[in-house]
Scaffold this motif. Structure first.
Motif, PDB file in Angstrom:
ATOM      1  N   ASN A  80      50.550  45.560  34.655  1.00 34.39           N
ATOM      2  CA  ASN A  80      50.480  45.343  36.099  1.00 34.39           C
ATOM      3  C   ASN A  80      49.371  46.172  36.735  1.00 34.39           C
ATOM      4  O   ASN A  80      48.622  45.688  37.589  1.00 34.39           O
ATOM      5  CB  ASN A  80      51.822  45.691  36.742  1.00 34.39           C
ATOM      6  CG  ASN A  80      52.935  44.747  36.310  1.00 34.39           C
ATOM      7  OD1 ASN A  80      52.670  43.623  35.885  1.00 34.39           O
ATOM      8  ND2 ASN A  80      54.167  45.193  36.412  1.00 34.39           N
ATOM      9  N   ALA A  81      49.256  47.436  36.323  1.00 39.05           N
ATOM     10  CA  ALA A  81      48.218  48.297  36.889  1.00 39.05           C
ATOM     11  C   ALA A  81      46.825  47.808  36.503  1.00 39.05           C
ATOM     12  O   ALA A  81      45.879  47.905  37.297  1.00 39.05           O
ATOM     13  CB  ALA A  81      48.430  49.736  36.429  1.00 39.05           C
ATOM     14  N   SER A  82      46.688  47.274  35.288  1.00 38.50           N
ATOM     15  CA  SER A  82      45.384  46.754  34.859  1.00 38.50           C
ATOM     16  C   SER A  82      44.966  45.574  35.723  1.00 38.50           C
ATOM     17  O   SER A  82      43.797  45.467  36.139  1.00 38.50           O
ATOM     18  CB  SER A  82      45.459  46.335  33.384  1.00 38.50           C
ATOM     19  OG  SER A  82      45.806  47.427  32.560  1.00 38.50           O
ATOM     20  N   ARG A  83      45.877  44.692  35.996  1.00 39.25           N
ATOM     21  CA  ARG A  83      45.570  43.563  36.865  1.00 39.25           C
ATOM     22  C   ARG A  83      45.196  44.044  38.265  1.00 39.25           C
ATOM     23  O   ARG A  83      44.260  43.522  38.886  1.00 39.25           O
ATOM     24  CB  ARG A  83      46.769  42.624  36.931  1.00 39.25           C
ATOM     25  CG  ARG A  83      47.066  41.897  35.625  1.00 39.25           C
ATOM     26  CD  ARG A  83      48.430  41.265  35.647  1.00 39.25           C
ATOM     27  NE  ARG A  83      48.677  40.461  34.449  1.00 39.25           N
ATOM     28  CZ  ARG A  83      49.893  40.044  34.077  1.00 39.25           C
ATOM     29  NH1 ARG A  83      50.955  40.377  34.812  1.00 39.25           N
ATOM     30  NH2 ARG A  83      50.036  39.323  32.979  1.00 39.25           N
ATOM     31  N   SER A  84      45.928  45.040  38.755  1.00 34.96           N
ATOM     32  CA  SER A  84      45.647  45.563  40.095  1.00 34.96           C
ATOM     33  C   SER A  84      44.275  46.216  40.158  1.00 34.96           C
ATOM     34  O   SER A  84      43.552  46.085  41.155  1.00 34.96           O
ATOM     35  CB  SER A  84      46.729  46.575  40.499  1.00 34.96           C
ATOM     36  OG  SER A  84      47.999  45.955  40.569  1.00 34.96           O
ATOM     37  N   LEU A  85      43.897  46.939  39.095  1.00 30.00           N
ATOM     38  CA  LEU A  85      42.596  47.591  39.073  1.00 30.00           C
ATOM     39  C   LEU A  85      41.474  46.548  39.106  1.00 30.00           C
ATOM     40  O   LEU A  85      40.499  46.686  39.868  1.00 30.00           O
ATOM     41  CB  LEU A  85      42.468  48.457  37.823  1.00 30.00           C
ATOM     42  CG  LEU A  85      41.131  49.174  37.632  1.00 30.00           C
ATOM     43  CD1 LEU A  85      40.891  50.171  38.754  1.00 30.00           C
ATOM     44  CD2 LEU A  85      41.077  49.872  36.271  1.00 30.00           C
ATOM     45  N   ALA A  86      41.589  45.517  38.279  1.00 30.47           N
ATOM     46  CA  ALA A  86      40.561  44.480  38.259  1.00 30.47           C
ATOM     47  C   ALA A  86      40.508  43.739  39.590  1.00 30.47           C
ATOM     48  O   ALA A  86      39.416  43.456  40.113  1.00 30.47           O
ATOM     49  CB  ALA A  86      40.833  43.504  37.116  1.00 30.47           C
ATOM     50  N   ARG A  87      41.671  43.439  40.146  1.00 27.77           N
ATOM     51  CA  ARG A  87      41.703  42.730  41.422  1.00 27.77           C
ATOM     52  C   ARG A  87      41.073  43.567  42.538  1.00 27.77           C
ATOM     53  O   ARG A  87      40.304  43.066  43.368  1.00 27.77           O
ATOM     54  CB  ARG A  87      43.148  42.370  41.780  1.00 27.77           C
ATOM     55  CG  ARG A  87      43.280  41.552  43.061  1.00 27.77           C
ATOM     56  CD  ARG A  87      44.695  41.043  43.245  1.00 27.77           C
ATOM     57  NE  ARG A  87      45.663  42.126  43.315  1.00 27.77           N
ATOM     58  CZ  ARG A  87      46.548  42.399  42.370  1.00 27.77           C
ATOM     59  NH1 ARG A  87      46.584  41.664  41.262  1.00 27.77           N
ATOM     60  NH2 ARG A  87      47.413  43.387  42.507  1.00 27.77           N
ATOM     61  N   GLY A  88      41.385  44.867  42.542  1.00 24.16           N
ATOM     62  CA  GLY A  88      40.812  45.735  43.561  1.00 24.16           C
ATOM     63  C   GLY A  88      39.303  45.860  43.415  1.00 24.16           C
ATOM     64  O   GLY A  88      38.560  45.813  44.404  1.00 24.16           O
ATOM     65  N   ALA A  89      38.836  46.030  42.177  1.00 21.83           N
ATOM     66  CA  ALA A  89      37.393  46.153  41.962  1.00 21.83           C
ATOM     67  C   ALA A  89      36.666  44.877  42.369  1.00 21.83           C
ATOM     68  O   ALA A  89      35.600  44.930  43.015  1.00 21.83           O
ATOM     69  CB  ALA A  89      37.111  46.479  40.498  1.00 21.83           C
ATOM     70  N   MET A  90      37.211  43.723  42.020  1.00 17.51           N
ATOM     71  CA  MET A  90      36.559  42.462  42.366  1.00 17.51           C
ATOM     72  C   MET A  90      36.605  42.193  43.862  1.00 17.51           C
ATOM     73  O   MET A  90      35.674  41.605  44.424  1.00 17.51           O
ATOM     74  CB  MET A  90      37.233  41.310  41.605  1.00 17.51           C
ATOM     75  CG  MET A  90      37.136  41.412  40.090  1.00 17.51           C
ATOM     76  SD  MET A  90      35.442  41.442  39.475  1.00 17.51           S
ATOM     77  CE  MET A  90      34.908  39.790  39.918  1.00 17.51           C
ATOM     78  N   ALA A  91      37.673  42.619  44.535  1.00 24.68           N
ATOM     79  CA  ALA A  91      37.816  42.325  45.966  1.00 24.68           C
ATOM     80  C   ALA A  91      37.055  43.320  46.835  1.00 24.68           C
ATOM     81  O   ALA A  91      36.461  42.935  47.855  1.00 24.68           O
ATOM     82  CB  ALA A  91      39.301  42.335  46.348  1.00 24.68           C
TER      83      ALA A  91
END
Length: 297
Positions: A80-91
């Motif tokens: 879950n944290a990995s997805r959040s990190l990628a989503r935050g970086a992309m957004a």
């Protein structure tokens, strides 16, 4: 992790056949001795011993499963944290004209993929170099690979890149704080995994159940021979198989990162993270990992 619904009796027998073979020989010897020199053994103490041992082994297996389940929960949090990190970086990071911010997005995502695969190898006591170099250039990988804790070195590098994005004015301090909070969650999950890996069950949990189980198996045919007669070797061995199997369950689950068929399927979960993060940056992703002979690694 075994995912097949078919019982793996063959694997169980391979795990316990040595003590089971010794038990069977002992059962035969006790049976022959009984018919040559008849004796009478009290049944009640053996019954009480068996009941107490069953509770003891059940408590130990519950403790071992708790460690296994905690390892699985921590890896779920890592996904879950990995997805959040990628989503935050992309957004949060902009799409700039010269491509610097876009390159930084990819760097953060690919570095995190190297991190999760490297952490998996560390927990399994494997060399993570090859996995890290799948996603990073030798220059980028040089610093973390020189660290004692390679995964932590990779995480530090991700934090430095987020700090760089703040200095460049690509993200504000609030967005930096949000991304840093995700890194803290990742570090906490890693710390929990390392705690489980580096802290075995207390010696009493390992020594005494083994001692009492073997002692019970020695006493078992003595208490059964008067009732079962020549069938004692079969009855005693079957009962011993149950206790030896329960003992083995605790041994199998006590280390959820042992690189065995019983451990947490870290390779499959790392593949899940890899698929999600590569698709987030528009790269081609591999297929999900499938069970191999009923085992998901």
């Amino acid at each position: 992790m075994i995912v097949s619904a078919t019982p793996r009796l063959r694997n169980l027998l391979l795990d316990v056949w040595r003590p089971l073979a010794v038990l069977f020989v002992w059962d035969v010897a006790v049976t022959v001795f009984y018919y040559v020199f008849p004796f009478k053994a009290p049944a009640l103490p053996l019954t009480l011993f068996g009941s107490a041992l069953a509770l003891f082994l059940g408590f130990r297996d519950n403790s071992a499963y708790q460690r296994w389940w905690e390892g699985r929960v921590l890896w779920g949090a890592m996904i879950n944290a990995s997805r959040s990190l990628a989503r935050g970086a992309m957004a949060f990071l902009p799409i700039d004209d010269n491509g610097s911010a876009r390159d930084l997005k990819r760097s953060i995502v690919l570095r995190h993929l190297a991190y999760v695969h490297g952490l998996r190898c560390q927990l399994r006591r494997q060399d993570p170099t090859a996995e890290v170099l799948r996603f990073l250039s030798p220059t980028e990988a040089a610093d973390p690979l020189a660290r004692t804790n390679i995964a932590n070195g990779l995480l530090d590098g991700t934090a430095r890149r987020i700090a760089r994005a703040t200095r460049e004015g690509w993200i504000d301090t609030i967005q930096q704080t949000q991304l840093e909070r995700i890194l803290v969650d990742i570090a906490n999950a890693q710390g929990g995994m390392e705690r489980i890996k580096n802290t075995p069950l207390p010696n009493q949990y390992r020594f005494f159940p083994t001692l009492f189980t073997r002692l019970f198996c020695i006493l078992l045919p003595i208490g059964l021979v008067e009732t079962l007669g020549w069938a004692t070797p079969i009855g005693s061995s079957l009962a011993g198989l149950m206790f030896l199997s329960v003992l083995r369950i605790g041994d199998d689950l006590v280390d959820p990162f042992a690189d065995s068929i019983h451990d947490v399927p870290m390779t499959a979960m790392c593949r899940t993270i890899e698929i999600d993060l590569l698709q987030a940056i528009g790269d081609e992703a591999p297929a999900p990992l499938q069970p191999d002979d009923g085992v998901l690694w």
